[in-house]
Write a protein that holds these residues in place. Structure first.
Motif, PDB file in Angstrom:
ATOM      1  N   VAL A  34       0.852  -1.193   0.000  1.00 18.86           N
ATOM      2  CA  VAL A  34       0.000   0.000   0.000  1.00 18.86           C
ATOM      3  C   VAL A  34       0.888   1.243   0.000  1.00 18.86           C
ATOM      4  O   VAL A  34       1.804   1.369   0.808  1.00 18.86           O
ATOM      5  N   ALA A  35       0.588   2.165  -0.919  1.00 20.71           N
ATOM      6  CA  ALA A  35       1.350   3.406  -1.055  1.00 20.71           C
ATOM      7  C   ALA A  35       0.923   4.445  -0.019  1.00 20.71           C
ATOM      8  O   ALA A  35      -0.204   4.429   0.483  1.00 20.71           O
ATOM      9  N   ILE A  36       1.819   5.341   0.272  1.00 22.99           N
ATOM     10  CA  ILE A  36       1.594   6.527   1.123  1.00 22.99           C
ATOM     11  C   ILE A  36       0.985   6.151   2.476  1.00 22.99           C
ATOM     12  O   ILE A  36       0.155   6.871   3.022  1.00 22.99           O
ATOM     13  N   GLN A  37       1.394   5.010   2.994  1.00 24.51           N
ATOM     14  CA  GLN A  37       0.922   4.554   4.312  1.00 24.51           C
ATOM     15  C   GLN A  37      -0.605   4.536   4.399  1.00 24.51           C
ATOM     16  O   GLN A  37      -1.189   4.738   5.463  1.00 24.51           O
ATOM     17  N   GLY A  38      -1.249   4.335   3.245  1.00 28.93           N
ATOM     18  CA  GLY A  38      -2.706   4.255   3.215  1.00 28.93           C
ATOM     19  C   GLY A  38      -3.411   5.592   3.076  1.00 28.93           C
ATOM     20  O   GLY A  38      -4.639   5.655   3.148  1.00 28.93           O
ATOM     21  N   TYR A  39      -2.677   6.663   2.845  1.00 29.23           N
ATOM     22  CA  TYR A  39      -3.295   7.980   2.671  1.00 29.23           C
ATOM     23  C   TYR A  39      -3.769   8.137   1.231  1.00 29.23           C
ATOM     24  O   TYR A  39      -3.190   7.593   0.302  1.00 29.23           O
ATOM     25  N   ASP A  40      -4.834   8.876   1.069  1.00 30.08           N
ATOM     26  CA  ASP A  40      -5.483   9.102  -0.222  1.00 30.08           C
ATOM     27  C   ASP A  40      -4.638  10.078  -1.055  1.00 30.08           C
ATOM     28  O   ASP A  40      -4.500  11.245  -0.682  1.00 30.08           O
ATOM     29  N   PRO A  41      -4.092   9.637  -2.201  1.00 26.77           N
ATOM     30  CA  PRO A  41      -3.249  10.546  -2.998  1.00 26.77           C
ATOM     31  C   PRO A  41      -4.019  11.710  -3.608  1.00 26.77           C
ATOM     32  O   PRO A  41      -3.453  12.781  -3.850  1.00 26.77           O
ATOM     33  N   VAL A  42      -5.298  11.546  -3.818  1.00 28.44           N
ATOM     34  CA  VAL A  42      -6.097  12.591  -4.465  1.00 28.44           C
ATOM     35  C   VAL A  42      -6.357  13.767  -3.527  1.00 28.44           C
ATOM     36  O   VAL A  42      -6.394  14.920  -3.954  1.00 28.44           O
ATOM     37  N   LEU A  78      -8.462   6.674 -10.966  1.00 27.78           N
ATOM     38  CA  LEU A  78      -8.529   5.661 -12.031  1.00 27.78           C
ATOM     39  C   LEU A  78      -8.553   6.285 -13.428  1.00 27.78           C
ATOM     40  O   LEU A  78      -8.090   5.675 -14.384  1.00 27.78           O
ATOM     41  N   LYS A  79      -9.055   7.517 -13.523  1.00 26.98           N
ATOM     42  CA  LYS A  79      -9.067   8.199 -14.822  1.00 26.98           C
ATOM     43  C   LYS A  79      -7.661   8.582 -15.268  1.00 26.98           C
ATOM     44  O   LYS A  79      -7.357   8.570 -16.454  1.00 26.98           O
ATOM     45  N   LYS A  80      -6.809   8.949 -14.302  1.00 25.34           N
ATOM     46  CA  LYS A  80      -5.446   9.356 -14.650  1.00 25.34           C
ATOM     47  C   LYS A  80      -4.520   9.116 -13.457  1.00 25.34           C
ATOM     48  O   LYS A  80      -4.115  10.055 -12.767  1.00 25.34           O
ATOM     49  N   PRO A  81      -4.158   7.856 -13.195  1.00 25.35           N
ATOM     50  CA  PRO A  81      -3.360   7.512 -12.014  1.00 25.35           C
ATOM     51  C   PRO A  81      -2.024   8.249 -11.927  1.00 25.35           C
ATOM     52  O   PRO A  81      -1.616   8.666 -10.845  1.00 25.35           O
ATOM     53  N   SER A  82      -1.371   8.424 -13.056  1.00 26.39           N
ATOM     54  CA  SER A  82      -0.049   9.051 -13.022  1.00 26.39           C
ATOM     55  C   SER A  82      -0.098  10.496 -12.521  1.00 26.39           C
ATOM     56  O   SER A  82       0.898  11.023 -12.042  1.00 26.39           O
ATOM     57  N   ALA A  83      -1.260  11.126 -12.589  1.00 22.57           N
ATOM     58  CA  ALA A  83      -1.398  12.505 -12.113  1.00 22.57           C
ATOM     59  C   ALA A  83      -1.368  12.588 -10.591  1.00 22.57           C
ATOM     60  O   ALA A  83      -1.090  13.648 -10.035  1.00 22.57           O
ATOM     61  N   TYR A  84      -1.643  11.480  -9.917  1.00 21.21           N
ATOM     62  CA  TYR A  84      -1.753  11.497  -8.460  1.00 21.21           C
ATOM     63  C   TYR A  84      -0.655  10.713  -7.745  1.00 21.21           C
ATOM     64  O   TYR A  84      -0.545  10.802  -6.523  1.00 21.21           O
ATOM     65  N   GLU A  85       0.111   9.951  -8.478  1.00 24.80           N
ATOM     66  CA  GLU A  85       1.180   9.158  -7.854  1.00 24.80           C
ATOM     67  C   GLU A  85       2.201  10.054  -7.171  1.00 24.80           C
ATOM     68  O   GLU A  85       2.573  11.095  -7.715  1.00 24.80           O
ATOM     69  N   GLY A 115       2.033  20.346 -10.319  1.00 28.05           N
ATOM     70  CA  GLY A 115       1.037  19.299 -10.407  1.00 28.05           C
ATOM     71  C   GLY A 115       1.511  17.914  -9.999  1.00 28.05           C
ATOM     72  O   GLY A 115       0.863  16.918 -10.315  1.00 28.05           O
ATOM     73  N   LYS A 116       2.624  17.827  -9.287  1.00 21.94           N
ATOM     74  CA  LYS A 116       3.165  16.546  -8.829  1.00 21.94           C
ATOM     75  C   LYS A 116       3.290  16.556  -7.307  1.00 21.94           C
ATOM     76  O   LYS A 116       3.609  17.587  -6.711  1.00 21.94           O
ATOM     77  N   LEU A 117       3.083  15.383  -6.704  1.00 25.26           N
ATOM     78  CA  LEU A 117       3.133  15.236  -5.252  1.00 25.26           C
ATOM     79  C   LEU A 117       4.520  14.797  -4.788  1.00 25.26           C
ATOM     80  O   LEU A 117       5.031  13.774  -5.232  1.00 25.26           O
ATOM     81  N   TYR A 118       5.094  15.580  -3.885  1.00 25.01           N
ATOM     82  CA  TYR A 118       6.389  15.271  -3.284  1.00 25.01           C
ATOM     83  C   TYR A 118       6.184  15.103  -1.782  1.00 25.01           C
ATOM     84  O   TYR A 118       5.540  15.938  -1.149  1.00 25.01           O
ATOM     85  N   LEU A 119       6.737  14.032  -1.232  1.00 19.26           N
ATOM     86  CA  LEU A 119       6.605  13.728   0.190  1.00 19.26           C
ATOM     87  C   LEU A 119       7.962  13.871   0.874  1.00 19.26           C
ATOM     88  O   LEU A 119       9.004  13.716   0.225  1.00 19.26           O
ATOM     89  N   PHE A 120       7.936  14.117   2.201  1.00 19.45           N
ATOM     90  CA  PHE A 120       9.165  14.415   2.924  1.00 19.45           C
ATOM     91  C   PHE A 120       9.215  13.741   4.291  1.00 19.45           C
ATOM     92  O   PHE A 120       8.185  13.524   4.924  1.00 19.45           O
ATOM     93  N   TYR A 121      10.436  13.484   4.730  1.00 15.99           N
ATOM     94  CA  TYR A 121      10.684  12.980   6.079  1.00 15.99           C
ATOM     95  C   TYR A 121      10.478  14.130   7.049  1.00 15.99           C
ATOM     96  O   TYR A 121      10.916  15.255   6.810  1.00 15.99           O
TER      97      TYR A 121
END
Length: 152
Positions: A34-42, A78-85, A115-121
C-alpha cells in the motif's frame, strides 16, 4: 498464423507489464503493498491535506495499491493515475535529491510542485521540506536523476 503472432505479442506485453509492476513494488515506499501509508493521494491535490484512505476504497496501479477516502477520489485516480502518484516512489524527495537514498516519509509533510506530489521525512526535530525549500530546483534535478537510476 496471424492469430498465433497476436497471442505471442499479448503474452510478451503482459510479461513486460508484470516485470514493470514487480520492479515498482520492489522499489516503491510501500507498507504491505500500500502506497503513502494508506493515505489518499487525491486529497493532497483536492483538499491540500493528507487524509487517511479506506481499505474498502482501493485501486491498484502498476502493482501498487492506493487507498481513497471517497469513491469520487478513487474514480479521479482511475481516470489518470499518473497525475496522483507520489514522486520518487513515495520516498522522501529531499533524501532522493541530496543523497539518492530511499528514506521514509511523514504523509503530512508534502508539497505539490507543477502538479506533482512530493513527500518528505519529518520526525525527531528534522523536517526535510524546510531543507528542500532552500534549494528546490537543484535538489529536484538531482532527485529526478537518482530516481531514474533506481527504477531502470
Amino acid at each position: 498464423m496471424k492469430k498465433v503472432a497476436i497471442i505471442i505479442c499479448v503474452l510478451f506485453s503482459l510479461n513486460g507489464f508484470s516485470q514493470n509492476a514487480n520492479k515498482l513494488t520492489s522499489e516503491f515506499n510501500l507498507e504491505k503493498k500500500v502506497a503513502i501509508q494508506g493515505y489518499d493521494p487525491v486529497t493532497y491535490f483536492k483538499q491540500s491535506k493528507a487524509v487517511k484512505g479506506n481499505k474498502e476504497l482501493s485501486a491498484v496501479f502498476e502493482g501498487v495499491n492506493y487507498y481513497f477516502s471517497s469513491s469520487e477520489n478513487k474514480e479521479a485516480f482511475l481516470k489518470k493515475p499518473s497525475a496522483y502518484e507520489p514522486q520518487y516512489g513515495g520516498w522522501c524527495a529531499f533524501a532522493m535529491g541530496d543523497s539518492g537514498e530511499k528514506v521514509t516519509v511523514n504523509p503530512y509533510t508534502f508539497k505539490i510542485i507543477d502538479g506533482k506530489l512530493y513527500l518528505f521525512y519529518n520526525a525527531y526535530f528534522t523536517n526535510t521540506l524546510k531543507s528542500w525549500n532552500k534549494d528546490q530546483d537543484n535538489l529536484k534535478t538531482k532527485a529526478d536523476v537518482n530516481w531514474r537510476k533506481i527504477i531502470n
